[in-house]
Design a protein around this motif. Structure first.
Motif, PDB file in Angstrom:
ATOM      1  N   LYS A 120       0.806  -1.226   0.000  1.00 25.17           N
ATOM      2  CA  LYS A 120       0.000   0.000   0.000  1.00 25.17           C
ATOM      3  C   LYS A 120       0.833   1.268   0.000  1.00 25.17           C
ATOM      4  N   HIS A 121       1.976   1.248   0.644  1.00 27.70           N
ATOM      5  CA  HIS A 121       2.799   2.451   0.752  1.00 27.70           C
ATOM      6  C   HIS A 121       3.792   2.603  -0.407  1.00 27.70           C
ATOM      7  N   MET A 122       3.737   1.700  -1.371  1.00 24.19           N
ATOM      8  CA  MET A 122       4.646   1.762  -2.517  1.00 24.19           C
ATOM      9  C   MET A 122       3.884   2.164  -3.779  1.00 24.19           C
ATOM     10  N   ARG A 123       4.558   2.868  -4.654  1.00 19.63           N
ATOM     11  CA  ARG A 123       3.987   3.277  -5.947  1.00 19.63           C
ATOM     12  C   ARG A 123       4.959   2.854  -7.038  1.00 19.63           C
ATOM     13  N   LEU A 124       4.429   2.250  -8.089  1.00 17.22           N
ATOM     14  CA  LEU A 124       5.232   1.836  -9.229  1.00 17.22           C
ATOM     15  C   LEU A 124       4.750   2.574 -10.471  1.00 17.22           C
ATOM     16  N   PHE A 125       5.694   3.042 -11.262  1.00 10.03           N
ATOM     17  CA  PHE A 125       5.387   3.713 -12.522  1.00 10.03           C
ATOM     18  C   PHE A 125       6.212   3.075 -13.622  1.00 10.03           C
ATOM     19  N   VAL A 126       5.560   2.823 -14.740  1.00 14.70           N
ATOM     20  CA  VAL A 126       6.267   2.456 -15.956  1.00 14.70           C
ATOM     21  C   VAL A 126       6.188   3.706 -16.818  1.00 14.70           C
ATOM     22  N   GLY A 127       7.324   4.374 -16.942  1.00 11.67           N
ATOM     23  CA  GLY A 127       7.303   5.691 -17.572  1.00 11.67           C
ATOM     24  C   GLY A 127       6.492   6.629 -16.686  1.00 11.67           C
ATOM     25  N   GLN A 128       5.459   7.237 -17.261  1.00 15.56           N
ATOM     26  CA  GLN A 128       4.610   8.154 -16.494  1.00 15.56           C
ATOM     27  C   GLN A 128       3.315   7.504 -16.020  1.00 15.56           C
ATOM     28  N   ASP A 129       3.124   6.223 -16.324  1.00 19.58           N
ATOM     29  CA  ASP A 129       1.882   5.535 -15.991  1.00 19.58           C
ATOM     30  C   ASP A 129       2.031   4.729 -14.707  1.00 19.58           C
ATOM     31  N   GLU A 130       1.215   5.066 -13.707  1.00 22.43           N
ATOM     32  CA  GLU A 130       1.241   4.296 -12.462  1.00 22.43           C
ATOM     33  C   GLU A 130       0.609   2.936 -12.698  1.00 22.43           C
ATOM     34  N   THR A 131       1.165   1.926 -12.049  1.00 17.89           N
ATOM     35  CA  THR A 131       0.598   0.585 -12.123  1.00 17.89           C
ATOM     36  C   THR A 131       0.669  -0.081 -10.766  1.00 17.89           C
ATOM     37  N   ARG A 132      -0.317  -0.905 -10.488  1.00 23.11           N
ATOM     38  CA  ARG A 132      -0.297  -1.754  -9.303  1.00 23.11           C
ATOM     39  C   ARG A 132      -0.376  -3.209  -9.748  1.00 23.11           C
ATOM     40  N   ASP A 133      -0.235  -3.424 -11.045  1.00 23.20           N
ATOM     41  CA  ASP A 133      -0.366  -4.741 -11.665  1.00 23.20           C
ATOM     42  C   ASP A 133       1.015  -5.281 -12.009  1.00 23.20           C
ATOM     43  N   VAL A 134       1.457  -6.315 -11.281  1.00 21.62           N
ATOM     44  CA  VAL A 134       2.781  -6.874 -11.543  1.00 21.62           C
ATOM     45  C   VAL A 134       2.830  -7.657 -12.853  1.00 21.62           C
ATOM     46  N   THR A 135       1.670  -7.922 -13.453  1.00 22.98           N
ATOM     47  CA  THR A 135       1.647  -8.620 -14.746  1.00 22.98           C
ATOM     48  C   THR A 135       1.696  -7.639 -15.911  1.00 22.98           C
ATOM     49  N   ARG A 136       1.767  -6.352 -15.618  1.00 25.33           N
ATOM     50  CA  ARG A 136       1.814  -5.349 -16.686  1.00 25.33           C
ATOM     51  C   ARG A 136       3.082  -5.542 -17.509  1.00 25.33           C
ATOM     52  N   PRO A 137       2.933  -5.618 -18.831  1.00 26.12           N
ATOM     53  CA  PRO A 137       4.122  -5.762 -19.689  1.00 26.12           C
ATOM     54  C   PRO A 137       5.027  -4.533 -19.607  1.00 26.12           C
ATOM     55  N   ILE A 138       6.311  -4.788 -19.774  1.00 24.13           N
ATOM     56  CA  ILE A 138       7.300  -3.711 -19.818  1.00 24.13           C
ATOM     57  C   ILE A 138       8.307  -4.081 -20.913  1.00 24.13           C
ATOM     58  N   ARG A 139       8.663  -3.101 -21.707  1.00 20.71           N
ATOM     59  CA  ARG A 139       9.525  -3.354 -22.855  1.00 20.71           C
ATOM     60  C   ARG A 139      10.954  -2.859 -22.590  1.00 20.71           C
ATOM     61  N   PRO A 140      11.929  -3.481 -23.247  1.00 18.64           N
ATOM     62  CA  PRO A 140      13.297  -2.977 -23.129  1.00 18.64           C
ATOM     63  C   PRO A 140      13.341  -1.493 -23.486  1.00 18.64           C
ATOM     64  N   GLY A 141      14.097  -0.752 -22.718  1.00 15.67           N
ATOM     65  CA  GLY A 141      14.207   0.684 -22.929  1.00 15.67           C
ATOM     66  C   GLY A 141      13.237   1.491 -22.090  1.00 15.67           C
ATOM     67  N   GLU A 142      12.190   0.833 -21.557  1.00 15.61           N
ATOM     68  CA  GLU A 142      11.270   1.551 -20.669  1.00 15.61           C
ATOM     69  C   GLU A 142      11.911   1.684 -19.290  1.00 15.61           C
ATOM     70  N   GLU A 143      11.304   2.518 -18.481  1.00 11.03           N
ATOM     71  CA  GLU A 143      11.830   2.798 -17.153  1.00 11.03           C
ATOM     72  C   GLU A 143      10.797   2.418 -16.103  1.00 11.03           C
ATOM     73  N   LEU A 144      11.233   1.714 -15.072  1.00  8.10           N
ATOM     74  CA  LEU A 144      10.395   1.386 -13.926  1.00  8.10           C
ATOM     75  C   LEU A 144      10.843   2.261 -12.774  1.00  8.10           C
ATOM     76  N   LEU A 145       9.903   3.033 -12.240  1.00  5.78           N
ATOM     77  CA  LEU A 145      10.204   3.895 -11.097  1.00  5.78           C
ATOM     78  C   LEU A 145       9.489   3.348  -9.877  1.00  5.78           C
ATOM     79  N   ILE A 146      10.210   3.195  -8.793  1.00 13.47           N
ATOM     80  CA  ILE A 146       9.656   2.708  -7.537  1.00 13.47           C
ATOM     81  C   ILE A 146       9.702   3.866  -6.550  1.00 13.47           C
ATOM     82  N   PHE A 147       8.554   4.181  -5.974  1.00 13.65           N
ATOM     83  CA  PHE A 147       8.486   5.244  -4.978  1.00 13.65           C
ATOM     84  C   PHE A 147       7.872   4.708  -3.711  1.00 13.65           C
TER      85      PHE A 147
END
Length: 87
Positions: A54-81
């Protein structure tokens, strides 16, 4: 490779580094790869049911996600807050 931003409160797992790289086709796979390189890091982000804590936020690029099954492509950025609290 995926570029990953690690918040300062988790940088003890990465030896003080806040930018690392990982591989994986989903957010969860990237976190698994990070955990192999930096044991214990994933558990601080994901709970026992594979849900983002609950206290963590994940972003793929500028899009927040809470779905660990969300696809991510090489060259994209994962931000953990992590949420900060205080008085």
């Amino acid at each position: 490779m995926i570029s990953v931003f690690v918040p300062s409160q988790l940088s003890a797992y990465t030896g003080g580094v806040t930018r690392v790289t990982a591989t994986g086709e989903t957010v969860g796979a990237v976190l698994d790869d990070l955990d192999r390189a930096y044991p214990g890091l994933k558990f601080r982000v994901i709970d026992e049911q594979d849900r983002v804590r609950k206290h963590m936020r994940l972003f793929v690029g500028q899009d927040e996600t809470r779905d660990v099954t969300r696809p991510i492509r090489p060259g994209e950025e994962l931000l953990i807050f992590g949420a900060l609290s205080g008085g």
